[in-house]
Every structure is written in structure tokens, then in C-alpha cells.
Design a protein around this motif. Structure first.
Motif, PDB file in Angstrom:
ATOM      1  N   GLN A 155       2.527   1.484  -3.518  1.00  0.00           N
ATOM      2  CA  GLN A 155       1.259   1.830  -4.472  1.00  0.00           C
ATOM      3  C   GLN A 155       1.123   3.405  -4.494  1.00  0.00           C
ATOM      4  OE1 GLN A 155      -1.775  -0.864  -3.839  1.00  0.00           O
ATOM      5  NE2 GLN A 155      -1.261  -2.267  -5.354  1.00  0.00           N
ATOM      6  N   THR A 156       1.022   3.983  -3.344  1.00  0.00           N
ATOM      7  CA  THR A 156       0.683   5.063  -3.367  1.00  0.00           C
ATOM      8  C   THR A 156       1.421   6.124  -4.008  1.00  0.00           C
ATOM      9  OG1 THR A 156      -0.741   4.572  -1.135  1.00  0.00           O
ATOM     10  CG2 THR A 156      -0.323   7.138  -1.552  1.00  0.00           C
ATOM     11  N   ARG A 192       0.730  -1.292  -0.094  1.00  0.00           N
ATOM     12  CA  ARG A 192       0.068  -0.066  -0.040  1.00  0.00           C
ATOM     13  C   ARG A 192       0.908   1.277   0.022  1.00  0.00           C
ATOM     14  NH1 ARG A 192      -4.242  -2.513   3.903  1.00  0.00           N
ATOM     15  NH2 ARG A 192      -5.790  -3.008   2.348  1.00  0.00           N
ATOM     16  N   GLN A 245       1.706   5.787  -7.687  1.00  0.00           N
ATOM     17  CA  GLN A 245       0.623   6.179  -8.367  1.00  0.00           C
ATOM     18  C   GLN A 245       0.548   7.657  -8.343  1.00  0.00           C
ATOM     19  OE1 GLN A 245      -2.384   3.998  -6.308  1.00  0.00           O
ATOM     20  NE2 GLN A 245      -2.432   2.461  -7.703  1.00  0.00           N
TER      21      GLN A 245
END
Length: 174
Positions: free
Chosen positions: A45-46, A42, A49
């Protein structure tokens, strides 16, 4: 006979003590490891992105037309690296969704872990090339290579060297 064969035959999984002293079945261990992986990914990914989203907008700014051919090439490489990092870091979610319920969670955890590791390497490449591009545009070219090497060295230390050292230091028999 693996644990899925035991479950199919109506026999419960055998609880074992793992290297870390936990008493859990193979399924419980896979569930715990999966939860840990998802929590870890997580964060990555954050970051990837947000970075990738920003990179996609740069081409539509007026200043983009002023970039040199070399800087445009660096930009394209950065976008491709960001795209592949995004794919690798989101891959475990898709992988899990497609194989969910097939009683292969231990194997899913292994593949997800591999995808995340590849994603981290691609993220390192993305951050490196993005930093190179930004610093080339913002500062004197003579210091850019040194700044990039310094920052990348820091990432390598934090992301790979320190964890590898701790793994060796605290898991190797004395």
C-alpha cells in the motif's frame, strides 16, 4: 455445523491441529491470517500510494506538454493501473470494515488475500509502465525495452517465481 453455529449454540469452537502444526481454532487461525495479511499489505500500500501520488502530479509539470502521443498514452495507462492497484490494495480494509462483527472472518481473509494478489499484479503493471515512460524520456530508445524486460523479470522472480518455488519445494510431499 460450522464454528459460528457452535458459538451461537453456546458451544466452544473445537481446537484443531493445522498443517503447520499449530493448535488453534478456526477463529484464531482467521485472526492470525488476517493480522499477517494486513502486515503484508502495508508494504505494498505504501509503495503504490507514493507512486500513484507522484503520477498524479506529473500532468501538472511543464515538461508534460512536451511528451509525444505515445508517451502520453503510456502515462494514462500507468495512472489507470496505479489507481486500480490502489483500489485493490486498500480494498481489504474496506471489506473488513463492512463485514466486521458478522462472524465471517475466514471468508474475509480469503477475499482480502485475493484482492491483495490482484493488487500486486496491478502494481507490477504500474511499475512496468512507469519505468517504461521514465526510461523512454530519459534514455536512448534502443536500450529501453531491454531495461524494462530485465527489471520486470527481476520483479517476477522476487514476487512470484521464488515464492512459488519455495511453496512447491517445502510443502510438497517427498
Amino acid at each position: 455445523m460450522d464454528t459460528s453455529d457452535n458459538e451461537a449454540a453456546g458451544r466452544p469452537e473445537r481446537e484443531t491441529r493445522n498443517d503447520d502444526g499449530r493448535r488453534e481454532t478456526e477463529s484464531e487461525r482467521a485472526d492470525r491470517r488476517w493480522t499477517e495479511l494486513i502486515q503484508e499489505v502495508r508494504v505494498a500500500q505504501t509503495g503504490v500510494q507514493i507512486l500513484f501520488g507522484f503520477l498524479l502530479t506529473v500532468v501538472f509539470t511543464p515538461r508534460f506538454a512536451e511528451l509525444s502521443d505515445a508517451d502520453r498514452t503510456i502515462y494514462v495507462v500507468t495512472v489507470v493501473l496505479g489507481s486500480t492497484a490502489t483500489g485493490a490494495l486498500i480494498g481489504p480494509v474496506s471489506f473488513h470494515r463492512i463485514v466486521s462483527g458478522r462472524k465471517i472472518k475466514p471468508q474475509t481473509v480469503v477475499w482480502a488475500s485475493r484482492l491483495i494478489f490482484v493488487g500486486l499484479i496491478l502494481l507490477l503493471g504500474t511499475v512496468t509502465t512507469a519505468l517504461l515512460l521514465v526510461l523512454r524520456v530519459a534514455t536512448d530508445d534502443t536500450v529501453v525495452p531491454w531495461l524494462v524486460v530485465g527489471v520486470v523479470s527481476w520483479y517476477l522472480l522476487c514476487w512470484f517465481v521464488l515464492p512459488a518455488w519455495a511453496r512447491h519445494r517445502y510443502t510438497t510431499a517427498d
